[in-house]
Write a protein that holds these residues in place. Structure first.
Motif, PDB file in Angstrom:
ATOM      1  N   ALA A  53       0.836  -1.202   0.000  1.00  0.00           N
ATOM      2  CA  ALA A  53       0.000   0.000   0.000  1.00  0.00           C
ATOM      3  C   ALA A  53       0.870   1.250   0.000  1.00  0.00           C
ATOM      4  N   ILE A  54       0.484   2.225  -0.820  1.00  0.00           N
ATOM      5  CA  ILE A  54       1.142   3.538  -0.819  1.00  0.00           C
ATOM      6  C   ILE A  54       0.140   4.524  -0.237  1.00  0.00           C
ATOM      7  N   GLU A  55       0.585   5.263   0.782  1.00  0.00           N
ATOM      8  CA  GLU A  55      -0.274   6.291   1.367  1.00  0.00           C
ATOM      9  C   GLU A  55       0.357   7.659   1.133  1.00  0.00           C
ATOM     10  N   ILE A  56      -0.494   8.663   0.950  1.00  0.00           N
ATOM     11  CA  ILE A  56      -0.012  10.035   0.741  1.00  0.00           C
ATOM     12  C   ILE A  56      -0.585  10.903   1.848  1.00  0.00           C
ATOM     13  N   GLY A  57       0.289  11.551   2.604  1.00  0.00           N
ATOM     14  CA  GLY A  57      -0.156  12.421   3.697  1.00  0.00           C
ATOM     15  C   GLY A  57      -0.728  11.648   4.865  1.00  0.00           C
ATOM     16  N   LEU A 105       4.522  15.097  -5.121  1.00  0.00           N
ATOM     17  CA  LEU A 105       4.607  15.666  -6.468  1.00  0.00           C
ATOM     18  C   LEU A 105       6.043  15.708  -6.985  1.00  0.00           C
ATOM     19  N   GLN A 106       6.999  15.639  -6.055  1.00  0.00           N
ATOM     20  CA  GLN A 106       8.422  15.648  -6.449  1.00  0.00           C
ATOM     21  C   GLN A 106       9.026  14.240  -6.433  1.00  0.00           C
ATOM     22  N   ALA A 107       8.334  13.299  -5.817  1.00  0.00           N
ATOM     23  CA  ALA A 107       8.920  11.972  -5.571  1.00  0.00           C
ATOM     24  C   ALA A 107       8.971  11.111  -6.832  1.00  0.00           C
ATOM     25  N   ASP A 108       9.983  10.245  -6.895  1.00  0.00           N
ATOM     26  CA  ASP A 108      10.046   9.230  -7.945  1.00  0.00           C
ATOM     27  C   ASP A 108       9.374   7.977  -7.374  1.00  0.00           C
ATOM     28  N   VAL A 109       8.059   7.936  -7.506  1.00  0.00           N
ATOM     29  CA  VAL A 109       7.269   6.887  -6.857  1.00  0.00           C
ATOM     30  C   VAL A 109       7.614   5.508  -7.422  1.00  0.00           C
ATOM     31  N   ARG A 110       7.859   5.456  -8.714  1.00  0.00           N
ATOM     32  CA  ARG A 110       8.202   4.174  -9.351  1.00  0.00           C
ATOM     33  C   ARG A 110       9.468   3.578  -8.727  1.00  0.00           C
ATOM     34  N   GLU A 111      10.469   4.424  -8.517  1.00  0.00           N
ATOM     35  CA  GLU A 111      11.722   3.963  -7.916  1.00  0.00           C
ATOM     36  C   GLU A 111      11.491   3.479  -6.480  1.00  0.00           C
ATOM     37  N   ASN A 128      -6.041   9.691   2.350  1.00  0.00           N
ATOM     38  CA  ASN A 128      -6.965  10.776   2.672  1.00  0.00           C
ATOM     39  C   ASN A 128      -6.249  12.033   2.178  1.00  0.00           C
ATOM     40  N   LEU A 129      -6.621  12.503   0.989  1.00  0.00           N
ATOM     41  CA  LEU A 129      -5.833  13.562   0.332  1.00  0.00           C
ATOM     42  C   LEU A 129      -6.248  14.962   0.782  1.00  0.00           C
ATOM     43  N   PRO A 130      -5.266  15.876   0.873  1.00  0.00           N
ATOM     44  CA  PRO A 130      -5.619  17.266   1.159  1.00  0.00           C
ATOM     45  C   PRO A 130      -6.431  17.824  -0.005  1.00  0.00           C
ATOM     46  N   TYR A 131      -7.529  18.503   0.316  1.00  0.00           N
ATOM     47  CA  TYR A 131      -8.432  19.006  -0.722  1.00  0.00           C
ATOM     48  C   TYR A 131      -7.732  19.893  -1.743  1.00  0.00           C
ATOM     49  N   TYR A 132      -6.856  20.759  -1.254  1.00  0.00           N
ATOM     50  CA  TYR A 132      -6.331  21.813  -2.131  1.00  0.00           C
ATOM     51  C   TYR A 132      -5.428  21.277  -3.236  1.00  0.00           C
ATOM     52  N   ILE A 133      -4.986  20.033  -3.101  1.00  0.00           N
ATOM     53  CA  ILE A 133      -4.006  19.522  -4.079  1.00  0.00           C
ATOM     54  C   ILE A 133      -4.403  18.147  -4.629  1.00  0.00           C
ATOM     55  N   THR A 134      -5.676  17.800  -4.451  1.00  0.00           N
ATOM     56  CA  THR A 134      -6.184  16.496  -4.897  1.00  0.00           C
ATOM     57  C   THR A 134      -5.917  16.226  -6.377  1.00  0.00           C
ATOM     58  N   THR A 135      -6.339  17.161  -7.235  1.00  0.00           N
ATOM     59  CA  THR A 135      -6.256  16.918  -8.680  1.00  0.00           C
ATOM     60  C   THR A 135      -4.813  16.796  -9.166  1.00  0.00           C
ATOM     61  N   PRO A 136      -3.891  17.709  -8.781  1.00  0.00           N
ATOM     62  CA  PRO A 136      -2.496  17.531  -9.223  1.00  0.00           C
ATOM     63  C   PRO A 136      -1.897  16.193  -8.781  1.00  0.00           C
ATOM     64  N   ILE A 137      -2.215  15.766  -7.555  1.00  0.00           N
ATOM     65  CA  ILE A 137      -1.656  14.487  -7.069  1.00  0.00           C
ATOM     66  C   ILE A 137      -2.199  13.326  -7.907  1.00  0.00           C
ATOM     67  N   LEU A 138      -3.516  13.281  -8.085  1.00  0.00           N
ATOM     68  CA  LEU A 138      -4.100  12.161  -8.838  1.00  0.00           C
ATOM     69  C   LEU A 138      -3.629  12.160 -10.291  1.00  0.00           C
ATOM     70  N   THR A 152      -7.519   4.436  -4.176  1.00  0.00           N
ATOM     71  CA  THR A 152      -8.736   4.665  -3.389  1.00  0.00           C
ATOM     72  C   THR A 152      -8.466   5.844  -2.473  1.00  0.00           C
ATOM     73  N   VAL A 153      -9.178   6.935  -2.700  1.00  0.00           N
ATOM     74  CA  VAL A 153      -8.847   8.158  -1.970  1.00  0.00           C
ATOM     75  C   VAL A 153     -10.081   8.848  -1.408  1.00  0.00           C
TER      76      VAL A 153
END
Length: 290
Positions: A53-57, A105-111, A128-138, A152-153
């Motif tokens: 599982a990968i979690e953000i925030g 947004l800066q991370a090399d998630v694949r690596e 559970n994503l922060p509202y203000y940056i949901t779209t750029p992250i997804l 699943t967010v």
């Protein structure tokens, strides 16, 4: 013995008081204080003992803790350095969690995935994503075409509805097309604002995105396709003809646009919200010039 779950009002308050933690509005921090909601999210995500599982925030670890209990291993990206000692404390009972202090947004998630997960392991993003940056992250996760099975967010209800919307609905727009080009999208559940600390101003929804192996339509140039889609929604009340004339004004006149619309079999008087993804792909085929 494990302490009481992080996601309860008393434990959350206790943790915040112990560390003198103050919420940063700029990071959109709203912590979940309902364990049942978290268990539902994990169920909708299809997390089991095989899953990575990968979690953000992760915040103070409310969802992270539940993921650690149900998944094989968990990698959580946290941008706020002040939360690192808190997470170290709340997650100390779990050996299967890695917290990475990095902006997703800066991370090399694949690596990171190659380093942290077993080869061939099914990996899912749950957050559970922060509202203000949901779209750029997804959009970053989708456009990077990460080898994940699903995302699943928990996001703002209105944004979830836009991402999963069908043609001819108020919520349908360029974001619906962008998300559904890469995934099968469905709103899994609605979550009231009362289960967060501090309470946001709006309700949330859990959006489940199942990654597609191939997009539902074939397009020659994805960037052009998405630009064209966006142009047709430029001014929602205007017709395709008007929005496209505005978009292509430097290169085409209305007559040239009409010829292409006719060739695509699409009435110039229609509006962007009435077009299916297949029709958008057809439109792109007739407007794209190498």
């Amino acid at each position: 013995m494990r302490n009481k779950a992080v996601a309860t009002p008393t434990r959350t308050k206790e943790i915040l008081d112990t560390y003198g933690f103050a919420f940063k509005k700029s990071l959109g921090q709203n912590f979940l204080i309902d364990v049942n909601i978290l268990k539902n999210i994990i169920e909708h995500a299809g997390i089991d003992r095989e899953s990575g599982a990968i979690e953000i925030g992760p915040g103070i670890g409310a969802l992270t803790e539940q993921l650690a209990i149900h998944a094989d291993r968990v990698v959580a990206f946290e941008i706020d350095q002040r939360l690192l000692p808190i997470l170290e404390n709340t997650l100390e009972a779990y050996q299967n969690v890695s917290v990475i202090n990095q902006d997703i947004l800066q991370a090399d998630v694949r690596e990171v995935m190659e380093l942290k997960f077993k080869e061939g392991q099914p990996v899912k993003v749950v957050a559970n994503l922060p509202y203000y940056i949901t779209t750029p992250i997804l959009m970053k996760l989708l456009m990077d075409r990460l080898p994940v099975e699903s995302i699943t967010v928990m996001i703002q209800k209105e944004v979830a509805e836009r991402m999963a919307a069908s043609p001819n609905s108020k919520s349908y727009g360029s974001l619906s097309i962008a998300v559904q080009y890469y995934t099968e999208a469905e709103v899994a559940m609605t979550v009231p604002k009362t289960v967060f600390m501090p309470q946001p101003n709006v309700d949330s929804s859990v959006l489940h995105l199942k990654m597609r192996h191939v997009p539902p339509v074939e397009v020659e140039n994805e960037e052009f396709f998405f630009d064209l889609v966006q142009a047709t929604f430029g001014q929602r009340r205007k017709t395709l003809m008007n929005n496209l004339a505005r978009h292509f004004k430097a290169t085409m006149d209305k007559q040239q646009i009409r010829v292409r619309l006719d060739a695509a079999g699409i009435d110039p008087g229609r509006r962007g919200e009435s077009l299916s993804m297949e029709e958008f792909a057809e439109l792109a085929r007739h407007f794209y010039e190498k």
